[in-house]
Every structure is written in C-alpha cells, then in structure tokens.
Design a protein around this motif. Structure first.
Motif, PDB file in Angstrom:
ATOM      1  N   ASP A 124       0.807  -1.225   0.000  1.00 38.58           N
ATOM      2  CA  ASP A 124       0.000   0.000   0.000  1.00 38.58           C
ATOM      3  C   ASP A 124       0.845   1.282   0.000  1.00 38.58           C
ATOM      4  N   TYR A 125       1.879   1.348   0.843  1.00 41.71           N
ATOM      5  CA  TYR A 125       2.622   2.615   0.949  1.00 41.71           C
ATOM      6  C   TYR A 125       3.347   3.023  -0.343  1.00 41.71           C
ATOM      7  N   PRO A 126       3.828   2.073  -1.152  1.00 43.88           N
ATOM      8  CA  PRO A 126       4.482   2.511  -2.404  1.00 43.88           C
ATOM      9  C   PRO A 126       3.560   3.366  -3.275  1.00 43.88           C
ATOM     10  N   THR A 127       2.263   3.056  -3.266  1.00 40.98           N
ATOM     11  CA  THR A 127       1.313   3.853  -4.058  1.00 40.98           C
ATOM     12  C   THR A 127       1.302   5.294  -3.566  1.00 40.98           C
ATOM     13  N   GLY A 209      -0.043  -3.105 -11.996  1.00 40.18           N
ATOM     14  CA  GLY A 209       1.132  -3.179 -12.865  1.00 40.18           C
ATOM     15  C   GLY A 209       2.292  -3.714 -12.058  1.00 40.18           C
ATOM     16  N   PRO A 210       3.482  -3.741 -12.629  1.00 41.31           N
ATOM     17  CA  PRO A 210       4.636  -4.284 -11.905  1.00 41.31           C
ATOM     18  C   PRO A 210       5.139  -3.368 -10.785  1.00 41.31           C
ATOM     19  N   THR A 211       4.658  -2.139 -10.793  1.00 43.77           N
ATOM     20  CA  THR A 211       5.024  -1.158  -9.760  1.00 43.77           C
ATOM     21  C   THR A 211       3.735  -0.432  -9.366  1.00 43.77           C
ATOM     22  N   PRO A 212       3.793   0.384  -8.311  1.00 41.70           N
ATOM     23  CA  PRO A 212       2.632   1.264  -8.103  1.00 41.70           C
ATOM     24  C   PRO A 212       2.481   2.178  -9.310  1.00 41.70           C
ATOM     25  N   MET A 213       1.269   2.639  -9.528  1.00 43.84           N
ATOM     26  CA  MET A 213       0.990   3.443 -10.725  1.00 43.84           C
ATOM     27  C   MET A 213       0.301   4.746 -10.341  1.00 43.84           C
TER      28      MET A 213
END
Ligand SMILES: Cc1cc2nc3c(=O)[nH]c(=O)nc-3n(C[C@H](O)[C@H](O)[C@H](O)COP(=O)(O)OP(=O)(O)OC[C@H]3O[C@@H](n4cnc5c(N)ncnc54)[C@H](O)[C@@H]3O)c2cc1C
Length: 269
Positions: A124-127, A209-213
């Motif tokens: 959650d935090y990466p987003t 996706g492979p990363t946060p977007m």
C-alpha cells in the motif's frame, strides 16, 4: 516451510549494518519486521546466506514534521503509523492506509521501510509514496519515489544500502484509499488512492502493474475540469495490470475505474 540455513547478525547501529552487509555480499539481506522476508524464506523463494537484523537500531522509529515534510523512520511499524497523532494531522491518508494493512499481527511487526524496500506492487505505501513524490532516504543518499519502484520487487537499493527514513509532503486535504479485497486482512486485489494537494488531485493505484501506478490521464482530466465520474473512466488508461488467480487484467482495469470514482466522490463528500 523450514527456511534454508543462514547466518544471523543483530546490528547495533547503521554503520555496523552497512559494514556487515558489505562484508557478507549480495546474498545477505536486511531483516526489519520479517513479515515479507521470513514467509519467502519459509517457502524457499528467498534463500539469503545471512540476515542483518536492524530491528534494534536506535533512531529509526521516529515520526516528525520538518517544515512541509513528514519524516518517518524506516522502522516505524504499521500500528504506530495508524495511531500516530502527528501522522493523522500531517498526512491522514497514510494513517488510514496503515490501519488497513494486513491483520493485527502484521501491523504490530511490519515496518514502513520494509514495505518500501520490498517493492511489492500489492503493497500500500508505495502507491502513496509514488503519487505524493515521497523521498526515500538511505545510508547512501536519497531516491525520489518516482525513480525507486523500478519493476516487480526491484529498486535501486544496493546490497549494503539501508533505508533510514521516508519523507512525504504534508497533505491534510480531502483524501481516500479504497482497497478491493475478498477478506478484510487480505492484500489489495486493486487499491485506489486519492489526495487533494496544492489545489489538484493526485491519484494512485495499487496492484495494477509491476510497480505502483499513477492514474495520470484521470489526474489530467480533473485538472481540465471534467467531473469525477468522467475522469475516473480514464483511471486505467495506459495500464496493463497482471492477471492472476484473484483477478484478470480486464477486471483489474474495471476495478481501477470504479474504485477511483468511489474514492474521489468519498473524498470530496
Ligand atoms: C498475512 C500478511 C498480510 C499482509 N498484508 C499487507 C497489506 O495489506 N498491505 C501491505 O502493504 N503489506 C502487507 N503485508 C506485508 C507487510 O506489510 C510486511 O511487513 C512488509 O511488506 C515488509 O515489512 P517488514 O518490516 O516486515 O520487512 P521484512 O520482511 O523484514 O523485509 C522485507 C524486504 O525489505 C528489505 N528491508 C526491510 N527493511 C529495510 C530497510 N530499512 N532498508 C533496506 N531494506 C530493507 C528486506 O531485506 C527484505 O528484502 C502483509 C504481510 C503478511 C504476512
């Protein structure tokens, strides 16, 4: 379910941790809360030769506001973020996110730095870090979040580099994070975060996706004066979410649009 054997060292400070990581080489790993790394080791999907435990390094569990930035130590646990009055005032969206991470046991042990370093697109935090232009401060310098989440579980962290803290801009305006999941303690099948900041909206998506977007097309539509419902229709623009047992790529795109609309409308209400 038994990990392969490994060496274990408990660091007393960050200098010792980075020195040991340098000596032990790239097969050694930092251990923080252990709630991602240990399950992977038990499944033998990760087999580090050594763990350098930073769990008792002093000074990594502080939360403070410094000008217009909220600075959070890497070892601050989810439960502490959720109940921190400082976080609730400076960046309430982060406190609300933290309260919804996993279950009580995960929130008691897992750390902010661990989620950021692990770079799981379902985290959650990466987003939030990406959509708000957070800064990841390490023993080696600092990385803007937009350069940090490079691919699935992939970051620019060097083997001997340790996250010290993450800084977010202070943002206390309308906000909302909605996670779509089958059970309350599950990871997000898709998550949509919205935050009004400097008069505009920042929109982020988890597990699309492979990363946060960032939902940039929808952000632009809002900036052009389109309604929230119209803008949300563009939330999945340019995204190719993964298909897995829990959801197809098309279903995730649908969820991105629906959750973004709900999050915007609930934030504005
Ligand atoms: C049942 C369950 C449910 C969960 N649900 C969610 C959820 O809903 N949302 C969510 O976001 N997460 C969820 N998690 C993950 C949880 O938040 C973990 O705690 C988190 O992903 C990792 O943090 P940690 O402190 O436990 O890190 P660890 O497991 O100790 O480490 C994870 C990785 O990060 C590296 N690392 C850790 N700290 C640092 C640092 N300071 N510097 C450099 N590298 C570092 C480690 O070497 C390792 O590679 C869940 C976990 C479980 C077991």
């Amino acid at each position: 379910m038994i990990p392969a054997s490994f060496d274990y060292r408990r660091a007393h400070d960050l200098d010792e941790a980075t020195r040991w990581l340098g000596e032990l080489g790239p097969e050694a790993k930092v251990l923080a809360g252990g709630h991602s790394l240990i399950p992977l080791m038990r499944l033998r999907l990760a087999q580090p030769s050594a763990l350098v435990d930073i769990g008792r390094v002093p000074g990594l569990d502080t939360i403070r506001v410094d000008g217009d930035r909220l600075r959070i130590g890497a070892l601050v646990r989810h439960a502490a973020l959720a109940r921190s009055e400082v976080v609730r005032r400076a960046l309430p969206l982060l406190a609300e996110m933290a309260a919804e991470v996993g279950d009580q046991q995960v929130r008691a042990r897992g750390t902010l730095g661990g989620v950021i370093a692990h770079a799981d697109p379902a985290g959650d935090y990466p987003t939030l870090a990406l959509m708000l232009d957070a800064e990841i401060v390490t023993t080696h310098g600092s990385h803007p979040a937009r350069d940090f989440f490079q691919h699935l579980f992939t970051t620019p962290l060097q083997p001997d580099e340790v996250i010290r803290e993450v800084t977010f801009p202070v943002a206390a305006g309308p906000h909302r994070y909605i996670k779509f999941r089958r059970r309350r303690c599950d990871w997000a099948i898709v998550g949509a975060a919205v935050q009004q900041s400097d008069g505009g909206w920042r929109l982020g998506l988890t597990n699309c996706g492979p990363t946060p977007m960032r939902a940039r097309a929808a952000e632009a539509a809002l900036a052009e004066g389109r309604t929230m419902a119209e803008a949300a229709l563009q939330a999945a623009e340019g995204l190719t979410p993964p298909s897995d047992l829990r959801a197809s790529s098309d279903y995730r795109r649908h969820l991105a649009r629906v959750l973004t609309r709900r999050a915007l409308e609930q934030a504005a209400a």
